[in-house]
Write a protein that holds these residues in place. Sequence first.
Motif, PDB file in Angstrom:
ATOM      1  N   ARG A   1      37.739  32.269  44.728  1.00  0.00           N
ATOM      2  CA  ARG A   1      36.259  31.865  44.508  1.00  0.00           C
ATOM      3  C   ARG A   1      35.381  32.942  44.231  1.00  0.00           C
ATOM      4  O   ARG A   1      35.390  34.080  45.010  1.00  0.00           O
ATOM      5  CB  ARG A   1      35.591  30.818  45.300  1.00  0.00           C
ATOM      6  N   ASP A   2      34.200  32.753  43.804  1.00  0.00           N
ATOM      7  CA  ASP A   2      33.042  33.881  43.435  1.00  0.00           C
ATOM      8  C   ASP A   2      32.549  34.341  45.128  1.00  0.00           C
ATOM      9  O   ASP A   2      32.220  33.024  45.794  1.00  0.00           O
ATOM     10  CB  ASP A   2      31.851  33.349  42.941  1.00  0.00           C
ATOM     11  N   GLY A   3      32.339  35.214  45.508  1.00  0.00           N
ATOM     12  CA  GLY A   3      32.202  35.476  46.909  1.00  0.00           C
ATOM     13  C   GLY A   3      33.299  35.603  47.644  1.00  0.00           C
ATOM     14  O   GLY A   3      33.052  35.882  48.982  1.00  0.00           O
TER      15      GLY A   3
ATOM     16  N   ASP B   1      33.594  42.097  40.437  1.00  0.00           N
ATOM     17  CA  ASP B   1      32.301  42.271  40.907  1.00  0.00           C
ATOM     18  C   ASP B   1      31.589  41.164  41.474  1.00  0.00           C
ATOM     19  O   ASP B   1      30.659  40.991  42.145  1.00  0.00           O
ATOM     20  CB  ASP B   1      31.306  42.664  39.575  1.00  0.00           C
ATOM     21  N   ARG B   2      32.703  40.024  41.277  1.00  0.00           N
ATOM     22  CA  ARG B   2      32.058  38.700  41.958  1.00  0.00           C
ATOM     23  C   ARG B   2      32.969  38.264  43.030  1.00  0.00           C
ATOM     24  O   ARG B   2      32.825  37.378  43.777  1.00  0.00           O
ATOM     25  CB  ARG B   2      31.989  37.528  40.806  1.00  0.00           C
ATOM     26  N   LYS B   3      33.887  39.223  43.425  1.00  0.00           N
ATOM     27  CA  LYS B   3      34.637  39.015  44.445  1.00  0.00           C
ATOM     28  C   LYS B   3      34.506  40.102  45.524  1.00  0.00           C
ATOM     29  O   LYS B   3      34.385  41.320  44.938  1.00  0.00           O
ATOM     30  CB  LYS B   3      36.159  38.714  44.183  1.00  0.00           C
ATOM     31  N   ARG B   4      34.836  40.067  46.677  1.00  0.00           N
ATOM     32  CA  ARG B   4      35.028  41.077  47.536  1.00  0.00           C
ATOM     33  C   ARG B   4      36.321  41.694  47.590  1.00  0.00           C
ATOM     34  O   ARG B   4      37.261  41.010  47.974  1.00  0.00           O
ATOM     35  CB  ARG B   4      34.508  40.835  48.992  1.00  0.00           C
TER      36      ARG B   4
ATOM     37  N   ARG C   1      37.445  39.660  37.931  1.00  0.00           N
ATOM     38  CA  ARG C   1      35.945  39.946  38.283  1.00  0.00           C
ATOM     39  C   ARG C   1      35.697  40.320  39.459  1.00  0.00           C
ATOM     40  O   ARG C   1      35.094  39.541  40.293  1.00  0.00           O
ATOM     41  CB  ARG C   1      35.079  39.024  37.824  1.00  0.00           C
TER      42      ARG C   1
ATOM     43  N   ARG D   1      39.681  38.339  34.290  1.00  0.00           N
ATOM     44  CA  ARG D   1      39.044  36.930  34.905  1.00  0.00           C
ATOM     45  C   ARG D   1      39.343  37.184  36.499  1.00  0.00           C
ATOM     46  O   ARG D   1      39.150  36.267  37.042  1.00  0.00           O
ATOM     47  CB  ARG D   1      40.261  35.983  34.574  1.00  0.00           C
TER      48      ARG D   1
ATOM     49  N   TRP E   1      40.518  26.570  43.956  1.00  0.00           N
ATOM     50  CA  TRP E   1      40.095  28.029  44.366  1.00  0.00           C
ATOM     51  C   TRP E   1      40.565  28.171  45.606  1.00  0.00           C
ATOM     52  O   TRP E   1      40.894  27.376  46.470  1.00  0.00           O
ATOM     53  CB  TRP E   1      38.589  27.912  44.138  1.00  0.00           C
TER      54      TRP E   1
END
Length: 909
Positions: free
Chosen positions: A611-613, A637-640, A635, A633, A574
């Motif tokens: 990574r998420d966030g 909504d889970r990353k800035r 996403r 993949r 990541w």
Amino acid sequence: MKIESLRRLRGPNVYLSRPAVVARLCLGDLAGVETADVTGFTERLLRAVPGLTEHHCAAGTPGGFVSRLRGGTYFGHVTEHVAIELSQLIGRDVSFGRTVGAGGTGEYDVILECPVDESPESPVPGELFRAAIDLVLEVHGGAGPSAAVLSHRLAGLAELAEREATGPSTRSIIAAARRRGIPVERFDDLSLVRLGWGHRRRLAWAAMTDRTSAVGVDIAGDKHVTRRLLDEAGVPVAPGGAAATVEDALRLLAELEAPVVVKPRHGRQGRDVALHLSTPDEVAGAFAAVGGEAVVEQQLDGRDYRVLVVSGEVVAAAERVAAHVTGDGVATVAELVERVNADPRRGPGHSRVLTRIDLDDTTDRVLRRAGLTRESVPDDGVPVRLRDTANLSTGGTSRDVTDQVHPDVTRLCQRIVALTGLDIAGIDLRLPDIGAPLQPGGEPVTAGVIEVNAVPGLRMHLAPAHGRPRDVGDAIVRAMFPGGSDGRIPAVAVTGTNGKTTVTRLIAHLLTGSGMRAGVTSSDGVVIDGRTVQVADATGPRSAQMVLGDPHVEVAVLETARGGLLRRGLGYDWSDVGVVTNITADHLGQDGLDSIEDLAHVKAVVAERVRDGGTLVLNADDPWVRSLADRPRVRADRKRLVWFSLDPENPVLTEHLSRGGAAYVLHDGWLVQATGARRMPLLRLAEVPGAYGGAALHVAANTLAAIAAARALGARPENLADRLSEFDPGVANPGRGTLFRLGDVAVFVDYAHNPAALAATLRTLHRLWGPERCVAAVTLPGDRRDDLLAASAQVLADGLTRVVLYEDTDPRGRAPGEVSGLVEREMRARRPQLTAVRADGYRDAVTEALRLAVPGEVVLVIYEKWAPIRAWLTELGAVPAGGTPVRAGVAALPSRHAAHRPTPAPVRG
């Protein structure tokens, strides 16, 4: 059918997020043949490998693969499924497979998942593929292999896989680290693993860490030194001493109360340890078996215990029971041992939680002492001891007693590790009961310390034969990474078609301004804390691992190119920040990439592995980069998500900002940070080094991307302008838009090798010198497809009136003169009046281009390798120019870029 090549993808890749192996298969005579064309093939294959009936294949349900077999499928696909099934049969748990055409007739790439911690150099995947091919060919040619033949081959594969796998101790540490999100990298086929990255990284080798004292290991490795050290500290040990000769051993027997123990002074794992010795002949025989210096000790009564201490904390304790069998009144001792060894938990060496029991001379001696032989039939329920020592390595078992350890024993063990200086130790005790208090100072010694073990085995605690398993791997990882640390350092991954190297270097420069030691990979090499440690194309996984494994690095900035990602996968799991600069036509026709869509699919891996966030920085002006934000993949909504753009009116940008998002944009000649309705001017483009007064708009895009990434990792906006002004492109980014002066002629050196990069470079030169005042010495790489070389030639023809063409020293599979000839033809077809000259090598090309130029003009040099070009220009007398090279009367920028500083806007609402 045969394997043409085999390559390992060591990290996340275009197929899946785990390691994989790719086998290039040539089907040979089976090319174009389907399973339905071969009478009886499916039934014969299923008889040989019945587990294939459970394979889902594309149907998503059991039996899906069988349907494909009966309906007709190619033999590359069959080999994939057979290899997966064989892997499962040997206990190597993998399930993902895919077969794709490789371009040539009858050529396929078969992709198989690999266990995440299998060595990248492991021969197991290749052997599995060979076994699968052999089986498929045998079934195709007749009845297929007999059950006995297949069983024998599987046994060999299982033994190989077991040898290559990590042992239980290392496996438990790896598993605990992964649960914590700590990156793990195994070295070759060893039990040496790296946990964490950069200055947070730690090393572990089984139950030994990089903080394990070498002095402590040497003390524990010398049983006589250990017992003396502990004895002098008042720790109860068995009376005894060292014996260098048989006479010494016999003297100690006479001094001590029999029975005694003879063991190697420097032995391990219970080898050559003899107990219950009472006579001179027994002691002499045991001493001879040791084959060197020995320790002779009085044998203590009691039970055999092992206490594991990690960083001063008792984390597990086990009672160890020597290898034994229990009679049933029917079977011989040898038959009972065979039954015990059939337990799937038992295996050779340390590969499984229990070790096989071997019948050998030591076993025979122990049996004789009990009046038995291997052929004796013990009565029902009667235990028969096979070893004196209780080591698991000789077939012993364990019973967890962690919750029973008396505080006296805990304090004793804590004192022992403090005395020896070990961070991890296994302490062997002989005690009547580990749950009872110790008797202080009594004579004679009836209980005490037998050994102190550095690098203790963890198997007895991880999977005791009786009692509760203890996650001692987690205890070791907690000690190595206290406070819940995941062992990571900030990591930035940069990919795209053009500008990757420049953006990477800019990010590193901005972050080091915050006092962070950066490790950088790029197409020019690896740089650690400002020093080049490797000169090479360092954009693949090995170079990334070099940076992430360096204990000086505090932040990693990793240029991640298409080639390394496709051929070897990512070098990290990541990243915290991912940057995609642009996606344009280049490298098509290589590595199975036929279109820009294929190229975008590869670049998307970098975006998906943020990574998420974390923060994903994307180019809003590039349609293919914009499309990455819509991939499942990624996403978002889970990353800035942060955009950058040269157009403040870009619809993607304005819509993103309207939702309160963040972006970096060129606005009225300024680099601006935008968040929602707020605008913060950072620096005038005209002041950005390498932007040449704002003429190089692609430099603006690169700088915006770099600022976005640096800000995501905490770089302060008030420091950015000063830090950017300190960036010297000629030193920190050589060969990317580097300007020289040679008399009255300017020399502009760049690494543009595709149509988009060449167009951007020529636009810059036209703004500075005008479209009619540019001469070029150009080489293009031979591994580009003809249509891409033609497109580059058309860009050159549109932007130049005089061109000198030369060949790369590495033709990359092309015939001599083939590339320059193709480019010349395309240029002349596009612009018949063009002056085009072909030269022999870069020296002649640069010299000829300078001859064609007149004072006040610029010579563009497109190079293959930077160092030779730099050396040749120096030899010719060229000097770095610096500043903004604008002829008198020629404006550097369109008038709109000379605007005033944008006024910061307040946050609305």
